[in-house]
Design a protein around this motif. Sequence first.
Motif, PDB file in Angstrom:
ATOM      1  N   ILE A  54       0.934  -1.133  -0.014  1.00 27.91           N
ATOM      2  CA  ILE A  54       0.024  -0.113  -0.134  1.00 27.91           C
ATOM      3  C   ILE A  54       0.970   1.294   0.001  1.00 27.91           C
ATOM      4  N   HIS A  55       1.729   1.327   0.828  1.00 29.42           N
ATOM      5  CA  HIS A  55       2.924   2.361   0.863  1.00 29.42           C
ATOM      6  C   HIS A  55       3.413   2.509  -0.487  1.00 29.42           C
ATOM      7  N   GLN A  56       3.902   1.562  -1.241  1.00 33.69           N
ATOM      8  CA  GLN A  56       4.482   1.616  -2.567  1.00 33.69           C
ATOM      9  C   GLN A  56       3.520   2.140  -3.528  1.00 33.69           C
ATOM     10  N   ALA A  57       2.312   1.535  -3.594  1.00 37.93           N
ATOM     11  CA  ALA A  57       1.131   1.946  -4.391  1.00 37.93           C
ATOM     12  C   ALA A  57       1.067   3.505  -4.325  1.00 37.93           C
ATOM     13  N   ASP A  58       0.709   3.842  -2.919  1.00 35.52           N
ATOM     14  CA  ASP A  58       0.604   5.465  -2.716  1.00 35.52           C
ATOM     15  C   ASP A  58       1.773   6.313  -3.406  1.00 35.52           C
ATOM     16  N   SER A  59       2.843   5.717  -3.294  1.00 42.54           N
ATOM     17  CA  SER A  59       4.159   6.376  -3.839  1.00 42.54           C
ATOM     18  C   SER A  59       3.989   6.628  -5.240  1.00 42.54           C
ATOM     19  N   GLN A  60       3.500   5.542  -5.940  1.00 40.32           N
ATOM     20  CA  GLN A  60       3.177   5.525  -7.244  1.00 40.32           C
ATOM     21  C   GLN A  60       2.280   6.239  -7.682  1.00 40.32           C
ATOM     22  N   LEU A  61       1.325   6.334  -6.873  1.00 39.31           N
ATOM     23  CA  LEU A  61       0.046   7.302  -7.262  1.00 39.31           C
ATOM     24  C   LEU A  61       0.488   8.769  -7.162  1.00 39.31           C
ATOM     25  N   ASN A  62       1.181   8.972  -6.133  1.00 40.60           N
ATOM     26  CA  ASN A  62       1.758  10.344  -6.104  1.00 40.60           C
ATOM     27  C   ASN A  62       2.467  10.829  -7.406  1.00 40.60           C
ATOM     28  N   THR A  63       3.407   9.895  -7.648  1.00 38.11           N
ATOM     29  CA  THR A  63       4.031  10.104  -9.116  1.00 38.11           C
ATOM     30  C   THR A  63       3.238  10.583 -10.063  1.00 38.11           C
ATOM     31  N   LEU A  64       2.227   9.475 -10.321  1.00 40.25           N
ATOM     32  CA  LEU A  64       1.303   9.626 -11.385  1.00 40.25           C
ATOM     33  C   LEU A  64       0.646  10.983 -11.102  1.00 40.25           C
ATOM     34  N   ASN A  65       0.208  11.556 -10.248  1.00 41.29           N
ATOM     35  CA  ASN A  65      -0.301  12.867 -10.125  1.00 41.29           C
ATOM     36  C   ASN A  65       0.617  13.877 -10.493  1.00 41.29           C
ATOM     37  N   ASP A  66       1.787  13.747  -9.877  1.00 40.98           N
ATOM     38  CA  ASP A  66       2.838  14.709 -10.360  1.00 40.98           C
ATOM     39  C   ASP A  66       3.016  14.920 -11.852  1.00 40.98           C
ATOM     40  N   SER A  67       2.904  13.883 -12.646  1.00 42.05           N
ATOM     41  CA  SER A  67       3.158  13.755 -13.973  1.00 42.05           C
ATOM     42  C   SER A  67       1.828  14.257 -14.679  1.00 42.05           C
ATOM     43  N   ILE A  68       0.910  13.917 -14.374  1.00 40.29           N
ATOM     44  CA  ILE A  68      -0.590  14.496 -14.800  1.00 40.29           C
ATOM     45  C   ILE A  68      -0.596  16.074 -14.554  1.00 40.29           C
ATOM     46  N   SER A  69      -0.229  16.470 -13.520  1.00 38.03           N
ATOM     47  CA  SER A  69      -0.216  17.724 -13.407  1.00 38.03           C
ATOM     48  C   SER A  69       0.816  18.479 -14.136  1.00 38.03           C
ATOM     49  N   LYS A  70       1.674  18.101 -14.359  1.00 41.83           N
ATOM     50  CA  LYS A  70       2.829  18.456 -15.446  1.00 41.83           C
ATOM     51  C   LYS A  70       2.433  18.457 -16.712  1.00 41.83           C
ATOM     52  N   LEU A  71       2.073  17.456 -16.865  1.00 35.30           N
ATOM     53  CA  LEU A  71       1.215  17.384 -18.466  1.00 35.30           C
ATOM     54  C   LEU A  71       0.220  18.605 -18.764  1.00 35.30           C
ATOM     55  N   GLU A  72      -0.647  18.759 -17.721  1.00 32.52           N
ATOM     56  CA  GLU A  72      -2.002  19.582 -17.801  1.00 32.52           C
ATOM     57  C   GLU A  72      -1.002  21.102 -18.030  1.00 32.52           C
ATOM     58  N   ARG A  73      -0.015  21.346 -17.254  1.00 32.60           N
ATOM     59  CA  ARG A  73       0.329  22.580 -17.175  1.00 32.60           C
ATOM     60  C   ARG A  73       0.985  22.940 -18.787  1.00 32.60           C
ATOM     61  N   ASP A  74       1.648  21.939 -19.185  1.00 34.14           N
ATOM     62  CA  ASP A  74       2.308  21.821 -20.466  1.00 34.14           C
ATOM     63  C   ASP A  74       1.426  21.937 -21.484  1.00 34.14           C
ATOM     64  N   GLN A  75       0.168  21.272 -21.459  1.00 34.69           N
ATOM     65  CA  GLN A  75      -0.923  21.335 -22.480  1.00 34.69           C
ATOM     66  C   GLN A  75      -1.428  22.879 -22.448  1.00 34.69           C
ATOM     67  N   THR A  76      -1.649  23.504 -21.337  1.00 35.19           N
ATOM     68  CA  THR A  76      -2.194  24.784 -21.149  1.00 35.19           C
ATOM     69  C   THR A  76      -1.226  25.916 -21.971  1.00 35.19           C
ATOM     70  N   THR A  77       0.215  25.558 -21.674  1.00 33.15           N
ATOM     71  CA  THR A  77       1.197  26.496 -22.407  1.00 33.15           C
ATOM     72  C   THR A  77       1.022  26.126 -23.876  1.00 33.15           C
ATOM     73  N   LEU A  78       0.889  24.881 -24.155  1.00 32.74           N
ATOM     74  CA  LEU A  78       0.821  24.647 -26.054  1.00 32.74           C
ATOM     75  C   LEU A  78      -0.468  25.392 -26.314  1.00 32.74           C
ATOM     76  N   GLN A  79      -1.372  25.275 -25.627  1.00 35.13           N
ATOM     77  CA  GLN A  79      -2.750  25.765 -26.147  1.00 35.13           C
ATOM     78  C   GLN A  79      -2.686  27.390 -26.440  1.00 35.13           C
ATOM     79  N   GLN A  80      -2.002  27.889 -25.282  1.00 33.75           N
ATOM     80  CA  GLN A  80      -1.859  29.348 -25.439  1.00 33.75           C
ATOM     81  C   GLN A  80      -0.868  29.462 -26.378  1.00 33.75           C
ATOM     82  N   LEU A  81       0.370  28.846 -26.796  1.00 37.51           N
ATOM     83  CA  LEU A  81       1.052  28.964 -28.139  1.00 37.51           C
ATOM     84  C   LEU A  81       0.269  28.838 -29.224  1.00 37.51           C
ATOM     85  N   LYS A  82      -0.401  28.072 -29.435  1.00 37.85           N
ATOM     86  CA  LYS A  82      -1.576  27.742 -30.608  1.00 37.85           C
ATOM     87  C   LYS A  82      -2.285  28.755 -30.915  1.00 37.85           C
TER      88      LYS A  82
END
Length: 385
Positions: free
Chosen positions: A81-109
Amino acid sequence: MRDMIIHLNHTIRASALCTGALLCLMFSQPSVATSKNQLDGVKQEISRQQNQLGSKKTQFNTLQKELRQQELGIAQTAKKIHQADSQLNTLNDSISKLERDQTTLQQLKFGQQEMLKELLDTQYRQGQNDQLASLLSGKQSTELDRMSVYAERLSQARSRALNELAATNTELQLKHHELALQRQQQQVLLTQLKTEKSTLESKQKHRKKTLISIKSQINSDNNYLTELHANEKRLLAEIAKAKAEAEAARRVPMDGLARQQGKLPWPVKGSVLHAYGSVQKGELHWKGMVFSKPSGSQVKAVYSGKVVFADWLRGYGLMLAIDHGKGDMSFYGYNQTLLKKVGDTVQASEAIALVGDSGGQERSGLYFEIRRKGTPTNPRNWLAK
């Protein structure tokens, strides 16, 4: 164990009284045959009670073994469970970064689209004006052709950039979708693991109730002290074994704790249930500290070193020991699960375990001990104020 040993004493005393009573009856009767029958009865009663005691002792030891297996099972699940929580936190961080990148690209577009729109409008108006000017003024067509080619190539370049941006945006959306699916899978995994942990904890509670029902038959403090002394002997034996193995395998020298008095970080932040030196039972005193802390809380190493023991130890549950060099060692017991294994190198404040109630404890907490050259010392003197 305490209750088991006390019950043994009570039963033996009862057997002795019974024996004495029967012997009195035997000698009060003149018949040799009667005396022989009474003596045989005494022997049978003693044999029956000895068999009963042996059976209960075996049952108690069996319960201890089953408790150990259940706590190890809970530890394994809690670690997952502890390892799964860590993996989930990593995924959340990746998703947040992708969302920020996506917003930047949309503005550039959007900016590029505006630039392209303006360029096309300018080119259109320029084309209209140039055609009219060429008819009225008779300008050379070479210059007009050059401007037209320039505008066309610029438009093509902007169009390619826009297409590339659209492709990048599509790729990011696919990655975002993929990570969202992984996050959903992680949630399903967490639910399954928590359900499994709940099942194991339920079994542990059931086994503890059985254990308590056996212990309730015991009343002697002396026998409890005997069990506590036995627990400490088991710990000392493991310390000696672990230290010998650590010395044999050591490659990197460690500086010990001599210069760290009053500077070490706390293994957990919680209230102190039992202080070093306070009475544990009878003449036996606590050789470490017990902190109150909810199960699942992180346990931190107080100083850098190497893990020399990481296993279940009767009386201490899931125990982890760190060798800091020069005869200094720290111990962390009652854990729910261990995050490190023997041979791992750890740093100060690094998570090494999760707080629990293993070893048959009635409440969750952390047992913490520091020994210097095998002798326990007050851990509080080493922790930061």
